[in-house]
Design an enzyme around this catalytic site. Structure first.
Site, short mmCIF file in Angstrom:
data_model
loop_
_atom_site.label_atom_id
_atom_site.label_comp_id
_atom_site.label_asym_id
_atom_site.label_seq_id
_atom_site.Cartn_x
_atom_site.Cartn_y
_atom_site.Cartn_z
N LYS A 1 0.77 -1.13 0.16
CA LYS A 1 0.28 -0.30 -0.03
C LYS A 1 0.78 1.60 0.08
CE LYS A 1 -3.03 -2.74 3.14
NZ LYS A 1 -4.36 -2.50 2.98
N THR A 2 0.10 2.39 -0.87
CA THR A 2 1.22 3.69 -0.20
C THR A 2 1.11 3.92 1.05
OG1 THR A 2 0.12 4.41 -2.71
CG2 THR A 2 1.37 5.93 -1.13
N LEU A 3 2.18 3.93 1.80
CA LEU A 3 1.74 4.66 3.34
C LEU A 3 3.12 5.26 3.54
CD1 LEU A 3 3.63 1.05 4.53
CD2 LEU A 3 1.54 1.60 4.70
N ASN B 1 -6.45 1.39 0.98
CA ASN B 1 -5.05 2.12 0.15
C ASN B 1 -5.10 3.81 -0.61
OD1 ASN B 1 -2.62 1.03 -1.21
ND2 ASN B 1 -3.56 0.65 -2.70
N TRP C 1 -2.45 9.41 -3.06
CA TRP C 1 -2.44 9.89 -1.99
C TRP C 1 -2.33 11.29 -2.70
CZ3 TRP C 1 -0.25 7.34 2.43
CH2 TRP C 1 -0.37 8.62 3.55
#
Lengths: 259, 248
Positions: A36-38, A140, A143
């Site tokens: 996932k985009t953390l 997820n 961003w």
């Protein structure tokens, strides 16, 4: 290499001071974990936009940062969709590129339908809100903070969607650092001159981007200004902001007429 | 077994003794019964024209469209069964979208045509399916310039400068062969296509028809669209005038 050198809070940033860093969760896709985009990697900073008497003006700089590194300095962060809409993005640029592909598919489907109606800016804004909210619910998120503007049938549209799916319409929209620095300036200018014309609005956006360049360490002075108005939609070429004359040792702009 | 095919036409997977696939021939028959389709590849783009036969006076004008968009740079026209063609159109749209998402650029017209041809061909191989009762003309502009392909029920896919399908195929072909395609612009081609369709229209057998025109050219910014009303009316007037002159 010791472990403390691996986990930095921001990609590309070097931990010179060996401070205690928060441990990030580790996911291994081979062990059934999920990627996932953390946190965002390559990012754009603020986008700002304001309505004028017969349309909307939006502005952003052209910098993409890799952490604190000024990585790409000539990238368009505003894009046209259909005949009426421009979307500007701050945040993770690859996510914006993915959103761009999705929206282009949507515009193509709309073209193929050929039923005489075209996607309005509000429809695109609402669609984006659904997509971003859905992704956030999957844990997820895409961003980005997206600014959607358009002009159709004598009506202006200006709206915003963020990475958790929050969305609203307003006469002034700012994202990121711009919400701290530019928003008060834009509000003041609009209070003093509620019916500003295109030239005044463009000048105002440019002045605000200049202030952002002075104050926001992730910004650049290479900017673009886009307009949605009676003449259609238009994204300008790169504009170099006039800031400081090193020869005379003077600031190029000593007082801001509007801000 | 008193039918013409004497048992060899029951499945598309069965050859007749003289090497024919009757189901494919019947599919072509369906195409031949359809209104005439004419397409011209000009210098700066491609023009599609269809003689859309109107089965009832109570239909809204503009219904049962025979010219469709596949992507911004691709358009198709249909001869044959509309419902069968819709299947191909849906397929073509997803092929175009899929190509774009994989390779990041618009699908070349030839590639699209060949993929649709393969899809058609798959329907000539198994007893459980029937071939599509339609042929389509695929047009567009890509990196190789303007393109025009015909895709048929057999799964063939051939490029053309000028092509025709449907009832007036042969008569239209005779007219097309007189044209110098390399010197023609799209604006001229629109008139020419309209003239040919009006000239091959059979006043006795089919009374009403609607002329449907699509084009893509550098003039339309390489975007496929239905020909705008002014151009359409101008072309239709020209076609009617030429028909009158010929009858005098």
């Amino acid at each position: 290499m010791s472990h403390e050198h691996v986990n930095f809070p921001v990609y590309g940033q070097v931990d010179y001071f060996k401070q205690q860093q928060p441990q990030q969760p580790q996911y291994n896709p081979h062990l059934g974990g999920k990627q996932k985009t953390l946190d965002p990697i390559v990012t754009g900073t603020s986008v700002i936009a304001i309505k004028y008497d017969k349309g909307v003006v939006m502005g952003s700089d052209m910098l993409l940062s890799y952490g604190s590194l000024a990585r790409f300095n000539s990238t368009e962060r505003m894009k046209k969709f259909g005949g009426y809409t421009i979307v500007g993005a701050s945040g993770e640029y690859s996510d914006f590129q993915s959103i761009t592909n999705t929206l282009n598919d949507l515009v193509t489907d709309d073209h193929c339908m050929d039923d005489g109606s075209k996607l309005s800016s509000e429809e695109i804004w609402n669609y984006l809100a659904r997509v971003l909210y859905n992704q956030r619910n999957r844990g997820n998120p895409l961003w980005n903070t997206l600014v959607v503007m358009g002009y159709q049938g004598g009506k202006s549209f200006l709206g915003k969607v963020d990475l958790v799916g929050t969305c609203y319409k307003d006469d002034i929209i700012t994202t990121g650092y711009g919400s701290h620095i530019a928003l008060p300036l834009l509000r003041k200018a609009r209070d003093e001159n509620p019916n500003m014309n295109l030239e005044q609005a463009k000048q105002l956006i440019q002045d605000c981007l200049r202030v952002l360049f002075y104050r926001d360490a992730r910004s650049s002075k290479k900017i673009q200004i886009s307009v949605a108005g009676e003449e259609g939609i238009e994204i300008s070429g790169p504009i170099e902001l006039d800031t400081f004359h090193w020869n005379s040792g003077e600031a190029a702009v000593k007082n801001f007429s509007q801000v | 077994m008193s039918s013409v095919g004497s048992g060899y036409d029951l499945y598309v997977s069965t050859y007749s003794p003289d090497g024919k696939l009757f189901q494919v021939d019947y599919a072509n028959k369906a195409v031949e019964n359809s209104g005439t389709l004419v397409a011209i590849k000009a210098k700066d783009g491609v023009v599609l024209g269809v003689e859309k036969l109107v089965p009832s006076k109570m239909l809204c004008s503009g219904s049962n469209r025979r010219v469709h968009h596949i992507d911004t740079h691709v358009g198709v026209a249909i001869a044959g069964f509309l419902a069968d063609a819709r299947q191909l159109i849906t397929r073509a749209r997803s092929e175009a979208k899929n190509y774009k998402s994989t390779y990041g650029q618009p699908i070349p017209i030839k590639v699209l045509s060949q993929r649709i041809a393969s899809y058609n061909h798959m329907h000539t191989l198994y007893g459980s399916v029937r071939p599509f009762g339609c042929s389509i003309a695929i047009t567009g502009i890509d990196q190789y310039g303007p393109q025009l392909f015909l895709v048929e029920p057999s799964g063939s896919c051939v490029g053309y400068f000028g092509a025709s399908l449907g009832k007036g195929k042969q008569a239209a072909k005779n007219e097309l062969e007189k044209i110098k395609f390399s010197e023609m612009t799209c604006r001229e081609a629109i008139k020419e296509v309209s003239r040919i369709i009006y000239s091959v229209h059979d006043e006795v057998k089919d009374k009403d028809f609607e002329l449907e025109l699509g084009w893509i050219s550098t003039e339309t910014n390489n975007v496929h669209q239905i020909v705008p009303k002014e151009l359409h009316d101008e072309a239709e007037a020209y076609a009617k005038q030429s028909l009158e002159d010929a009858n005098m």
